[in-house]
Design a protein around this motif. Sequence first.
Motif, PDB file in Angstrom:
ATOM      1  N   SER A   8       0.829  -1.202   0.000  1.00  0.00           N
ATOM      2  CA  SER A   8       0.000   0.000   0.000  1.00  0.00           C
ATOM      3  C   SER A   8       0.869   1.260   0.000  1.00  0.00           C
ATOM      4  O   SER A   8       0.582   2.235  -0.693  1.00  0.00           O
ATOM      5  CB  SER A   8      -0.919  -0.021   1.233  1.00  0.00           C
ATOM      6  N   ARG A   9       1.951   1.232   0.760  1.00  0.00           N
ATOM      7  CA  ARG A   9       2.838   2.400   0.830  1.00  0.00           C
ATOM      8  C   ARG A   9       3.515   2.656  -0.506  1.00  0.00           C
ATOM      9  O   ARG A   9       3.537   3.782  -1.009  1.00  0.00           O
ATOM     10  CB  ARG A   9       3.880   2.190   1.927  1.00  0.00           C
ATOM     11  N   SER A  23       1.059   3.948  -2.948  1.00  0.00           N
ATOM     12  CA  SER A  23       0.647   5.339  -2.752  1.00  0.00           C
ATOM     13  C   SER A  23       1.692   6.303  -3.304  1.00  0.00           C
ATOM     14  O   SER A  23       1.354   7.353  -3.852  1.00  0.00           O
ATOM     15  CB  SER A  23       0.376   5.615  -1.266  1.00  0.00           C
ATOM     16  N   TYR A  49       1.272   6.196  -6.959  1.00  0.00           N
ATOM     17  CA  TYR A  49       0.053   6.912  -7.336  1.00  0.00           C
ATOM     18  C   TYR A  49       0.278   8.430  -7.364  1.00  0.00           C
ATOM     19  O   TYR A  49      -0.227   9.123  -8.236  1.00  0.00           O
ATOM     20  CB  TYR A  49      -1.066   6.568  -6.348  1.00  0.00           C
TER      21      TYR A  49
END
Lengths: 315, 261
Positions: B12-13, B16, B19
């Motif tokens: 997820s990190r 992100s 992203y």
Amino acid sequence: MDKNAIEVDRIFKTYADGTAAVNDVSFRIPEGTCFGFLGPNGAGKTTLMKMLYGMVRRDRRDETRVSVFGFDPVCDELAIKHLAGVVPQDNNLDAEMNVSANLFIYSKFYGLPAKEARPRIAELLDFMELKEKSKAKVNDLSGGMKRRLVIARALLNRPRLLILDEPTTGLDPQVRQVIWDKVRSLKKEGATVLLTTHYMEEAYQIADAIIIMDKGTRVIEGAPRELLAKGIESWVMEVLDPETMSMSGEAFSEGSLGPGVRREDGDSRAQFFSDHPEALRVLASRLPSGVTHVRPTNLEDLFLRATGRQLNDIQ
Amino acid sequence: MTSSRLYPSLASRLGSVWYRHFRTYTKDLVSNGFPPFMEPLIFLAGMGLGMARYVPNFVGMSYLQFLATGLVMTSAMFTASFECTFGTFIRLEFDKIYDGMLAAPLSVADVVVGEAIWAGTKGAFFSFAVLVIISAFGIVNFFTALLTPIVGFLTGFLFAAIALLTTAYVKNINHFNFFFTGLLSPMFMFCGTIFPISNLPKSLQIVAEFLPLTHPVRLGRVAVMASGWEFTLLWSLLYMVGVASIILFFAVKKLEKRMVK
């Protein structure tokens, strides 16, 4: 109020260039309170904040102990940053993106799913009074709006700890009042707030307890009102044009001022401190009207007394 | 307590960080999408109309094919290198983007590795864009060349690692000139992009084997032509992954010293 959000014992920081930025500071911050660090530039306030969330590595020493909600930033930096919202001294927003995109991208860093992030962003834009600006480019915002956006960004993950590094430096009085209001309401909701500032007014307005720092060490600590009561006389008379004192032919040296009056000289003004306003009025009557001003003392007087009047190297 | 519940997972990190760059890049899709398609078009038009007709039969392919298949990976190299030198430096020193990111639950390693993954993605996209152009010209077959973006990703990732390590040492933005003119330009010339390295003197051939562009070009050419697979290509693949990982490790260490005081 019985639990501490932050416990720091004997923390030190010496930078690579040899500067001892923080030198043996300890403090405890009960959950749900606002704690303020005051001090001139270079006092070590920002370094202290950054050590709590891992942006600055503290000196390795056996006697140092740091706990932020039970986590040590040396090994659990991410857990702390997940619980905390940080408003750094510089705004460091993503200038290439608009207001709501800044918040949306940042919400991803907390792993918030879009479904949760979107209503939270709308709520925060409303709370920080930025709703009309949600599509504006960051560079088109005023200084106060940018600051509010950075605060909104820090609130995305509903932090238990809010770290505010000089939140209102350079902002106009209206914006400062708004920001103080917001901080007070966050505190009411149970957040612990950590604040650095050099505005005495700011500490007085929102902090339950303060530490005044100078040259990396703690000078005094306590509740702002108590510190004022204990740390300095209640009244001060300022003489804005000290030459009038010698011209008046009256004696203004120590010993001739009356009991409980203390004189302090600045570059272009003399100050007389006392707990008795009457004693100061007597002194004032020896001088022409208009050159003296008698007022209650404030934290600024205490601050200057504690940290000295000379500018340091980096101010 | 499991650490996964205290803060977002590694995936997820990294996602992100990726992203953030993706959003910034795609915000100006037209102006940012122009170069990857246009550059090979200009190059091939010039080379194809001018030079290539004099060299119809080359090393098992036409010279135009040789050039075009080389260009696929140099394009990935250049985009990743720009992203992680000038781009990273501006984010680090001028825009202070990393200070903002590091106030969120991200580590320096997350930020740096996420950036390399993003540069790899750009490498994949740029190599794909070249592939689209050269197959539109009938130089190669698009449908047998679909492994190309994967090699493009690895190429972007490798050069991102090299560029990030360079950036960690650079204090003045103009010093990147040494990186581009001193390292990338010679590699463009001597790593098998515009002529086979077997044409180099023996000693220089050995040097070329160690230069990082040689392997992406070799692997990329095979992926684009979908022929010429051989066992030694495994060495090129290992070189790319291995060198990228080692260099990225040091880039993280060095950048950490710069971001966390």
